[in-house]
Motif scaffolding. Structure first.
Motif, PDB file in Angstrom:
ATOM      1  N   GLY A  47      -5.491  -0.763   3.003  1.00  0.00           N
ATOM      2  CA  GLY A  47      -5.398   0.603   3.487  1.00  0.00           C
ATOM      3  C   GLY A  47      -5.658   0.680   4.976  1.00  0.00           C
ATOM      4  N   ALA A  48      -5.820   1.907   5.456  1.00  0.00           N
ATOM      5  CA  ALA A  48      -6.029   2.135   6.883  1.00  0.00           C
ATOM      6  C   ALA A  48      -7.438   1.722   7.282  1.00  0.00           C
ATOM      7  CB  ALA A  48      -5.784   3.589   7.230  1.00  0.00           C
ATOM      8  N   SER A  59       1.838   3.573   9.016  1.00  0.00           N
ATOM      9  CA  SER A  59       2.025   4.478   7.885  1.00  0.00           C
ATOM     10  C   SER A  59       3.014   5.577   8.247  1.00  0.00           C
ATOM     11  CB  SER A  59       0.691   5.112   7.490  1.00  0.00           C
ATOM     12  OG  SER A  59       0.237   5.981   8.533  1.00  0.00           O
ATOM     13  N   ARG A  60       3.433   6.347   7.261  1.00  0.00           N
ATOM     14  CA  ARG A  60       4.286   7.501   7.537  1.00  0.00           C
ATOM     15  C   ARG A  60       3.545   8.507   8.419  1.00  0.00           C
ATOM     16  NH1 ARG A  60       8.833   7.972   4.465  1.00  0.00           N
ATOM     17  NH2 ARG A  60       9.131   6.331   2.938  1.00  0.00           N
ATOM     18  N   ARG A  61       2.258   8.628   8.197  1.00  0.00           N
ATOM     19  CA  ARG A  61       1.467   9.527   9.041  1.00  0.00           C
ATOM     20  C   ARG A  61       1.478   9.063  10.484  1.00  0.00           C
ATOM     21  NH1 ARG A  61      -4.325   9.381  10.220  1.00  0.00           N
ATOM     22  NH2 ARG A  61      -5.079  11.472  10.832  1.00  0.00           N
ATOM     23  N   ASN A  62       1.342   7.750  10.704  1.00  0.00           N
ATOM     24  CA  ASN A  62       1.413   7.212  12.062  1.00  0.00           C
ATOM     25  C   ASN A  62       2.744   7.560  12.716  1.00  0.00           C
ATOM     26  OD1 ASN A  62      -0.169   4.098  11.016  1.00  0.00           O
ATOM     27  ND2 ASN A  62      -1.119   5.979  11.753  1.00  0.00           N
ATOM     28  N   MET A 119      -2.613   1.267  10.744  1.00  0.00           N
ATOM     29  CA  MET A 119      -3.455   0.985   9.592  1.00  0.00           C
ATOM     30  C   MET A 119      -4.243  -0.309   9.790  1.00  0.00           C
ATOM     31  SD  MET A 119      -0.708   1.827   6.564  1.00  0.00           S
ATOM     32  CE  MET A 119      -1.884   1.586   5.222  1.00  0.00           C
ATOM     33  N   HIS A 127       0.834  -1.194   0.000  1.00  0.00           N
ATOM     34  CA  HIS A 127       0.000   0.000   0.000  1.00  0.00           C
ATOM     35  C   HIS A 127       0.874   1.251   0.000  1.00  0.00           C
ATOM     36  CE1 HIS A 127      -2.896   3.033   1.342  1.00  0.00           C
ATOM     37  NE2 HIS A 127      -3.828   2.211   0.878  1.00  0.00           N
ATOM     38  N   PRO A 128       0.500   2.294  -0.745  1.00  0.00           N
ATOM     39  CA  PRO A 128       1.342   3.498  -0.830  1.00  0.00           C
ATOM     40  C   PRO A 128       1.638   4.153   0.514  1.00  0.00           C
ATOM     41  CG  PRO A 128      -0.389   3.540  -2.505  1.00  0.00           C
ATOM     42  CD  PRO A 128      -0.693   2.379  -1.616  1.00  0.00           C
ATOM     43  N   ASP A 129       0.729   4.004   1.494  1.00  0.00           N
ATOM     44  CA  ASP A 129       0.942   4.650   2.795  1.00  0.00           C
ATOM     45  C   ASP A 129       1.780   3.812   3.753  1.00  0.00           C
ATOM     46  OD1 ASP A 129      -0.640   6.728   1.924  1.00  0.00           O
ATOM     47  OD2 ASP A 129      -2.471   5.950   2.847  1.00  0.00           O
TER      48      ASP A 129
END
Length: 824
Positions: A307-308, A110-113, A295, A88-90
């Motif tokens: 995805g998430a 994810s990078r956001r996480n 995610m 997945h991209p994230d």
């Protein structure tokens, strides 16, 4: 000393080494520059990082997820060009769930996480560019990794070290580089108490952080008071891997007065209480919401494309919110405990023990585990086995064996009684020198038998297995569950059980080999008529191939094991046929090729006698050809039971002649009897009750009417049921030795008995004994000859660990570059 400018340059080089295509990178972590650089380089290049501790057995992770690149302390190993994974991209990082006892379950981050969690931690800890954190926890652990990310985010320094807080070198390094903080789990604080931390002079220490389990309230108060006196702060924190590490923290000024509280949510996060039945009003499951929520989980490579699943996490903890806005955890909704910072699912531990034939109740003991069990095991062995399946040190487990598991009047487990029972002392170990036994049986150099290697790792197979099991039984007094996969050091710790234990342990597969060969010889000699032994031996062969050839070892090692197994069967068989042709006409030239069932003659009464050997050899050749295929090798590693089940289904289809070959009774003695082998293979790969039940049902259905002899069908079914459901039996020690010797000689007994028992015409019992004796004698003679003629093999070491690195990545140089920040 490594500056951020230097770090950015090394990260860029590592990113280029890992390649431009997005891939799954397994990173064996140590607290050193090599690990840090490749972790950040993988993230900077957009790869997905799977950190694991260096120097451990990662076969389960490798088997399940098949990473594209493996980074070890020794270097970067590209397993293929590009990637076979849909990522997945994230997705950025995969972390193992602490204390997992089943198939590898990973947390998808994810990078956001990563960024949200690092930023929140840096905020409430007020991390500054002048801070320098010592790495007291591994980077494969979410807590340790969060320390790295949060400090890099603020341009702070890292003191990278493998040293423990009990080492003088750690504190010398900490003072020399003016360390300001280090993280700890509850066990860390126990160690600090032992080394006199309260008397240490640490002028630059600014704060300590604690997570990884509940720290006793008294110890929280004491360290809070010590910090107030010495000018540093204590941050008690609460979190989980599923939240990228952190969900709450207790403000330091409240540590002395509210030591039992987990505090307040981290910046950007929030809690709410979901009322749970059976708990007071205002109390319920603690639910967290924030950008750092994972995610989701990954159970297989297919999940890496998902995805998430949202930003809400149910913690499983029962909590309440106090009037002053703090949160307190007062219980567990599910049975989890934390030991050494590892989250242990007690129900999963009980299930894992049950999978190994041990019926047990497991509960917490504050800072450890308590377990009580019934069955043929002693307290010391139970303690080691529980520690193994829970993934904790053995000294954190207290164990007891009991006649019956303690239960409440309601029939539920009596866990308080388990704690009392487990308080009894365990039997002291009495270790034996097993390495010489391994070296002697496997014909390898003693130096190659290193503590971390197992029988399978050292090249053991189904033929050397019998000898090894008998000699281990003599040395240890019993056979630990799944001993062939246990490291030598664990076997050395096993010791001998108390003398009061009756008899000895005999592997069911060994017992079946011994019984089957006696049934074969006795039936052929006319002593009795109990047919079906050869078909049972075919199932045992499949079972052993599943255990000793289709292992997590690399594909080349698998193929080597299969080639060795084929040679050990085929070579003596061909030699015996050639010798027999010199003094009889029992066999034909086609027997020299082990191909009588293919080439004929089909009208000979004697040429087809070796059908079992022929069938087994050609089945093994087929399995070896399949394993030579990278696609099959990959699928078998990823779905071991499913692949075995497919072949069992194919074999049963042949048994019912869905292809219309119309071979009739001849199919009993050809490669079409493959389904017995496949059933044994599937039994070896079955790890759950339903899988074992499925194999049992398939065998039972397939046997109905197969021979046209109910007694024969029931006998074979009984043997398979024992193989599937009962891994070992207890019997008199003398019988164990005899069974082992007879089982080890089963091949040579099968080959020669046709020429031996006729010499005692009219005395079938004497003929049977003589045939078995000849087989045993030939086996021992060939073993001695092999030891004299074949050179002793020198096995390479699997892992070599380098020395400790102690370096600082700090703000000197002024360039804080983008690469580390992209690592989040």
């Amino acid at each position: 000393m490594l500056t951020y400018r230097d770090l950015a340059g090394r990260v860029g080089a590592a990113a280029r080494t890992l390649g431009p295509d997005r891939r799954l990178v397994l990173l064996e972590t140590r607290n050193d520059v090599h690990t840090l650089v490749h972790h950040l380089g993988a993230l900077a290049a957009g790869h997905v990082v799977l950190p694991v501790p260096a120097g451990r057995d990662h076969s389960a992770i490798l088997h399940t997820y098949d990473p594209d690149v493996v980074v070890t302390p020794e270097g970067v190993h590209h397993r293929r060009d590009g990637s076979r994974h849909d990522l997945h991209p994230d997705l950025a990082v995969l972390l193992s769930t602490s204390g997992s006892t089943g198939s590898p379950k990973l947390v998808r981050l994810s990078r956001r996480n990563l960024t949200a969690n690092a930023a929140a931690i840096a905020d409430y800890l007020d991390i500054r560019r002048t801070d320098r954190a010592a790495t007291t926890l591994p980077m494969s652990y979410c807590y340790g990794l969060s320390v790295v990310h949060s400090h890099l985010l603020r341009g702070a320094g890292l003191i990278l070290t493998e040293r423990s807080v009990v080492d003088d070198e750690f504190w010398q390094l900490f003072r020399r580089h003016r360390g300001t903080t280090f993280p700890g789990v509850p066990y860390t604080f126990e160690l600090l108490d032992r080394i006199g931390f309260d008397a240490m002079d640490l002028p630059d220490l600014r704060y300590l952080t604690q997570a990884g389990g509940r720290l006793p309230a008294e110890r929280v108060r004491r360290y809070a008071a010590l910090g107030a006196d010495r000018g540093w702060q204590l941050f008690v924190m609460y979190g989980a891997t599923e939240a990228t590490a952190r969900m709450a923290y207790l403000p330091p000024h409240l540590a002395a007065t509210r030591p039992a509280s987990i505090g307040v949510p981290i910046p950007g996060g929030s809690f709410f209480i979901d009322h749970a039945d059976g708990w007071p009003d205002g109390t319920g499951e603690l639910v967290y919401r924030g950008a750092n929520v994972m995610m989701g989980y990954a159970h297989s490579p297919a999940d890496l494309a998902l995805g998430a699943g949202g930003d809400t996490l149910r913690t499983g903890d029962i909590a309440r919110r106090t009037a002053d806005g703090l949160y307190e955890v007062i219980g567990r909704r599910s049975r989890f405990v934390k030991v050494y910072g590892l989250r242990i699912d007690l129900q999963a531990v009980e299930s894992a023990l049950a999978e190994r034939g041990v019926s047990a109740f497991c509960t917490d003991l504050g800072d450890g585990l308590a377990v009580a069990a019934t069955g043929p095991t002693d307290g010391a062995a139970l303690r080691r086995l529980t520690a193994e399946v829970a993934g904790v040190p053995a000294d954190t487990v207290r164990a007891a064996t009991v006649p019956e598991l303690p239960q409440l009047p309601s029939g539920k487990p009596d866990y308080p009684a388990v704690r009392l029972l487990a308080g009894r002392p365990v039997d002291p170990p009495d270790t034996s020198d097993l390495r010489s036994i391994f070296a002697d049986v496997l014909q390898i150099e003693p130096a190659a038998v290193t503590p971390e290697r197992s029988f399978v790792d050292l090249g053991g197979n189904s033929l050397s297995y019998v000898t090894m099991s008998v000699r281990l039984e003599r040395a240890l007094g019993r056979l630990p569950a799944d001993w062939q996969r246990l490291p030598v050091r664990d076997l050395e710790r096993a010791g001998r059980p108390p003398r009061r234990r009756w008899g000895a342990t005999l592997e069911t597969s060994v017992a079946l080999r011994a019984v089957a060969i006696v049934l074969i010889v006795g039936s052929h000699a006319g002593l009795f008529e109990l047919w079906g032994g050869a078909h049972l031996l075919l199932g045992v062969a499949g079972y052993n191939v599943g255990r000793f050839c289709l292992t997590p070892l690399p594909r080349r090692e698998r193929l080597r094991h299969l080639r060795t197994t084929i040679a050990w069967i085929a070579v003596p068989s061909v030699l015996w046929v050639a010798l027999t042709l010199l003094f009889s006409d029992h066999y034909h030239a086609s027997n020299l090729l082990l191909a009588n069932k293919i080439l004929g003659p089909h009208d000979s009464m004697t040429a087809g006698r070796l059908w079992f050997v022929e069938v087994l050899v050609w089945i093994l050749v087929g399995v070896a050809l399949l394993c030579a295929s990278t696609a099959f090798d990959r699928w078998e590693r990823r779905y071991p039971f499913a692949v075995a089940a497919v072949f069992l289904g194919f074999g049963v289809a042949l048994r019912y002649d869905v292809l219309g070959l119309d071979l009739g009774r001849d199919a009993w003695f050809t490669v079409l009897a493959f389904w017995f082998f496949a059933a044994g293979w599937a039994a070896a790969k079955a790890t759950t009750v339903w899988q074992r039940l499925a194999v049992t049902c398939v065998v039972a259905v397939g046997l109905i009417g197969y021979f046209g002899d109910p007694l024969r069908e029931v006998m074979v079914l009984t043997g398979f049921a024992l193989l599937i459901w009962l891994p070992a039996i207890r019997c008199p020690a003398g019988l164990t030795v005899v069974a082992g010797v007879v089982a080890e000689a089963s091949l040579y007994t099968y080959l020669t008995h046709y020429q031996v028992y006729p010499l005692f015409d009219g005395h079938p019992a004497v003929g049977v004994v003589a045939a078995v004796a000849v087989g045993v004698t030939l086996t021992q003679a060939m073993t001695m000859l092999r030891r004299r003629l074949l050179p002793v093999r020198d096995q390479p070491l699997l892992h070599q660990r380098g020395g400790d690195d102690a370096v600082v990545a700090d703000q000197a140089g002024g360039d804080h570059g983008a690469a580390p920040r992209r690592g989040g």
